[in-house]
Design a protein around this motif. Structure first.
Motif: not given
Length: 124
Positions: A56-63
């Protein structure tokens, strides 16, 4: 035995897309937070994207924001990284990692299980 096996890398032109897949070997990863990292020659391994066990939750580098999408299919015990609008600077070996009993997050130290990586090369 390598605990995680990545696939889907290759050579693509700038602007193209690739989908990487990650499957565990000999264990079930559905309860683990998972992450994708990459390492270019002469550079440190860096976080690309992460996904919680529930999906349900994701995260990403700015790139990666706006271009990459991490997802998982727990029924298939597989994690994916869809990469669109690829750039030459995305060229690297991409690694899938499982947190196991560690904390996950955006640091390699948060992951217990690693694959051998899959090469992604983006030509200009």
């Amino acid at each position: 035995q390598v605990p995680v096996v990545e696939s889907g890398g290759g050579l693509v032109q700038a602007g193209g897309s690739l989908r990487l897949s990650c499957a565990p070997s000999g264990r079930t990863f559905s309860a683990y937070d998972m992450g994708w990292f990459r390492q270019a020659p002469g550079k440190e391994r860096e976080f690309v994207a992460g996904i919680f066990a529930s999906g349900g939750l994701t995260s990403y580098a700015d790139s990666a924001k706006g271009r990459f999408t991490i997802s998982r299919d727990n029924a298939k015990n597989t994690v994916y990284l869809q990469m669109n609008s690829l750039k030459p600077e995305d060229t690297a070996v991409y690694y899938c990692a499982g947190a196991g009993s560690l904390y996950g997050g955006d640091s390699p130290q948060g992951y217990a299980y690693w694959g051998q990586g899959t090469q992604v090369t983006v030509s200009s």
